[in-house]
Design a protein around this motif. Sequence first.
Motif, short mmCIF file in Angstrom:
data_model
loop_
_atom_site.label_atom_id
_atom_site.label_comp_id
_atom_site.label_asym_id
_atom_site.label_seq_id
_atom_site.Cartn_x
_atom_site.Cartn_y
_atom_site.Cartn_z
N LEU A 171 12.78 10.25 0.50
CA LEU A 171 12.41 10.75 1.83
C LEU A 171 12.45 9.65 2.89
CD1 LEU A 171 9.42 13.07 0.87
CD2 LEU A 171 11.53 13.82 1.99
N THR A 172 12.11 8.44 2.50
CA THR A 172 12.09 7.33 3.47
C THR A 172 13.41 6.58 3.52
OG1 THR A 172 11.16 5.83 1.81
CG2 THR A 172 9.60 7.01 3.22
N GLY A 173 14.44 7.14 2.90
CA GLY A 173 15.74 6.49 2.93
C GLY A 173 15.78 5.19 2.14
N GLY A 174 14.97 5.12 1.08
CA GLY A 174 14.96 3.93 0.24
C GLY A 174 14.15 2.79 0.79
N LYS A 175 13.30 3.04 1.78
CA LYS A 175 12.53 1.96 2.41
C LYS A 175 11.16 1.74 1.77
CE LYS A 175 14.64 2.47 6.99
NZ LYS A 175 14.39 2.81 8.42
N VAL A 176 10.61 2.77 1.12
CA VAL A 176 9.22 2.69 0.63
C VAL A 176 9.19 2.95 -0.87
CG1 VAL A 176 6.90 3.64 0.80
CG2 VAL A 176 8.33 3.44 2.86
N HIS A 177 8.69 1.95 -1.62
CA HIS A 177 8.58 2.05 -3.08
C HIS A 177 7.10 1.89 -3.45
CE1 HIS A 177 9.45 0.28 -7.31
NE2 HIS A 177 9.58 1.59 -7.35
N VAL A 178 6.41 3.04 -3.52
CA VAL A 178 4.96 3.04 -3.76
C VAL A 178 4.62 4.09 -4.81
CG1 VAL A 178 4.37 2.25 -1.44
CG2 VAL A 178 4.48 4.72 -1.92
N THR A 179 3.44 3.93 -5.39
CA THR A 179 2.85 4.96 -6.25
C THR A 179 1.37 5.06 -5.90
OG1 THR A 179 2.45 5.72 -8.52
CG2 THR A 179 2.30 3.36 -8.13
N ASP A 180 0.84 6.28 -5.88
CA ASP A 180 -0.59 6.41 -5.60
C ASP A 180 -1.38 6.08 -6.86
OD1 ASP A 180 -1.70 9.14 -6.92
OD2 ASP A 180 0.40 9.38 -6.34
N TYR A 181 -2.66 5.76 -6.68
CA TYR A 181 -3.50 5.33 -7.79
C TYR A 181 -3.60 6.37 -8.91
CZ TYR A 181 -5.24 1.58 -4.69
OH TYR A 181 -5.34 0.49 -3.87
N SER A 182 -3.62 7.64 -8.55
CA SER A 182 -3.80 8.67 -9.58
C SER A 182 -2.58 8.72 -10.50
CB SER A 182 -4.05 10.04 -8.95
OG SER A 182 -2.91 10.55 -8.29
N ASN A 183 -1.38 8.63 -9.95
CA ASN A 183 -0.18 8.61 -10.79
C ASN A 183 -0.06 7.30 -11.56
OD1 ASN A 183 1.71 11.01 -10.69
ND2 ASN A 183 1.25 10.78 -8.51
N ALA A 184 -0.39 6.20 -10.91
CA ALA A 184 -0.33 4.91 -11.59
C ALA A 184 -1.24 4.88 -12.81
CB ALA A 184 -0.71 3.79 -10.62
N SER A 185 -2.38 5.56 -12.71
CA SER A 185 -3.34 5.55 -13.81
C SER A 185 -2.86 6.33 -15.03
CB SER A 185 -4.70 6.09 -13.33
OG SER A 185 -4.66 7.49 -13.14
N ARG A 186 -1.70 7.00 -14.90
CA ARG A 186 -1.14 7.76 -16.03
C ARG A 186 0.03 7.04 -16.69
NH1 ARG A 186 -4.70 11.38 -17.35
NH2 ARG A 186 -3.03 12.50 -18.42
N THR A 187 0.28 5.80 -16.32
CA THR A 187 1.42 5.08 -16.88
C THR A 187 1.09 4.31 -18.14
OG1 THR A 187 0.95 3.13 -15.54
CG2 THR A 187 2.45 4.79 -14.58
N MET A 188 -0.18 4.00 -18.37
CA MET A 188 -0.62 3.14 -19.47
C MET A 188 -0.32 1.66 -19.20
SD MET A 188 -0.29 4.14 -23.52
CE MET A 188 0.99 2.95 -23.96
N LEU A 189 -0.08 1.36 -17.91
CA LEU A 189 0.16 -0.03 -17.48
C LEU A 189 -0.80 -0.44 -16.37
CD1 LEU A 189 4.07 0.05 -17.21
CD2 LEU A 189 2.73 -0.95 -19.07
N PHE A 190 -1.67 0.49 -15.95
CA PHE A 190 -2.47 0.30 -14.73
C PHE A 190 -3.93 0.11 -15.10
CE2 PHE A 190 -4.56 2.05 -10.84
CZ PHE A 190 -3.96 1.25 -9.88
N ASN A 191 -4.53 -0.95 -14.59
CA ASN A 191 -5.95 -1.22 -14.84
C ASN A 191 -6.78 -0.40 -13.85
OD1 ASN A 191 -8.61 -2.41 -14.81
ND2 ASN A 191 -7.72 -4.16 -15.87
N ILE A 192 -7.50 0.59 -14.38
CA ILE A 192 -8.23 1.50 -13.49
C ILE A 192 -9.49 0.88 -12.91
CG2 ILE A 192 -7.32 3.56 -14.63
CD1 ILE A 192 -10.05 3.86 -16.05
N HIS A 193 -9.87 -0.28 -13.39
CA HIS A 193 -11.04 -0.99 -12.84
C HIS A 193 -10.65 -1.85 -11.65
CE1 HIS A 193 -13.19 0.23 -16.52
NE2 HIS A 193 -12.10 -0.14 -17.16
#
Length: 501
Positions: A171-193
Amino acid sequence: MSQYILALDQGTTSSRAIAFDRSGNIAALSQQSLPQHYPQAGWVEHDPLEIWDTQRRAAAEVIARLPEGSVAGIGVTNQRETTILWDKATGEPVYNAIVWQCRRTADIADALREKRGVSELVAEKTGLHIDAYFSATKIKWLLDHVPSARERAERGEILFGTVETWLIWRLTGGKVHVTDYSNASRTMLFNIHTLSWDEELCALLDIPMNILPRPVSNSEVYGTVAEGIEGLEELAGVPICGAAGDQQAALFGQGCFTRGQAKNTYGTGCFTLMNVGGAPVRSRAGLVTTVGWSLNGETTYALEGSVFNAGSAIQWLRDELQVISTSHECDILAESVPDSGGIYLVPAFTGLGAPYWDMYARGCVVGITRGTTKAHFARAVLESIAYQVTDLMTAMRQDAGCEISVLRVDGGASVSDLMMQFQADLLRIPVDRPAMVETTAFGAASLAGLAAGVWKDLDELSTLRCSERVFTPERAQYECEELYRGWKRAVGCAQGWVEKK
């Protein structure tokens, strides 16, 4: 004056777009089917370009029905854990998306669990169990199996994202590479603390951290829609300002803003979440802990139980067995018999989720007699969904430390009165179905609307929810307990069918 929030709801079987007005009413809706790809037994894939194209077309159809310039902001919600790697320069996917249901990485999860202390490390940092369900093993598989993917990733040429990351990037034409905390917490790589990517876990799975998106809160401006996107030209410059994984979005959209409030979404899978407040609660009963949302600098956590196959069992009756021609026909058939005729169907097509976490369980049907009909099969499928939710709620009551007085429900299968009544009977609590059942999309819209100033605060959002029907227990408790014992025996059969590795 901008008066609508556009929610992009990218799910497992369809991409949808819904515009909500300031009263929380649906102003326009569009849905596009998303093709499923099954290259091998137990493997499930999507084409990332089909994800984008179906979502773009759904959004284009919705904005065509709205007054020009009337969209104040965009919220995104998505099928979680589904994993995409793409070329940073061209936007071309390096491989199909590995869908959350896919079990190809079970051996990677097994190997991790066999390492001393790793299961405890993962649980402590991420709130999750080691399972092929989550994104981390999927990323590792792609890096290990797609030719040159690992080398390209290490050179910084490849990006990773779950579906909301992919959509926001497009949507941003390749300018923004982000993930919200809720999705990040489902990767098994994200420290929820610490709300950050964990170097130790990334090293454990040999995942270069430079491919990971920047973690962000669930309600803030991430970027704006780029110019020149086909069908979305009118949205150029509109802020993308809300994002959440589908189940956290549904919890938010159901107005479960207070500790102890719970919801269940009856979709392709079945997901029960309970708001546990501002500190994560470690589960001892087979659930996982996840970030619910982060808003105005404050993070809300949730306990979650996931059923892998719920609405997909109805789809199985329709598409593979061809017992029914439409999903609604399942209800009609089920209502034609007083009960399931003593049969239990355990839809463990891709293993069992919480509280069992058995990757090797497989679907089974027990109790068939010569008198079993397709109507009994239809009823057993609906009952299997309610039984699985009861499994989750039983575990949740053990972990929560506070009673759950009502279950708020949503999702496509929640329209079934028969199933909702059976659910209330099994749980012995009211089951509350809202008048507006598009709560996942509304959760994403709410988060975006708060950032865009359409709604002021949570109190204002709470006033927008209305109940359509509340189901209360009717069947005798002893009957329900006897039926549930039968279900547990059937689950034992599903778990004993395949020899564990």
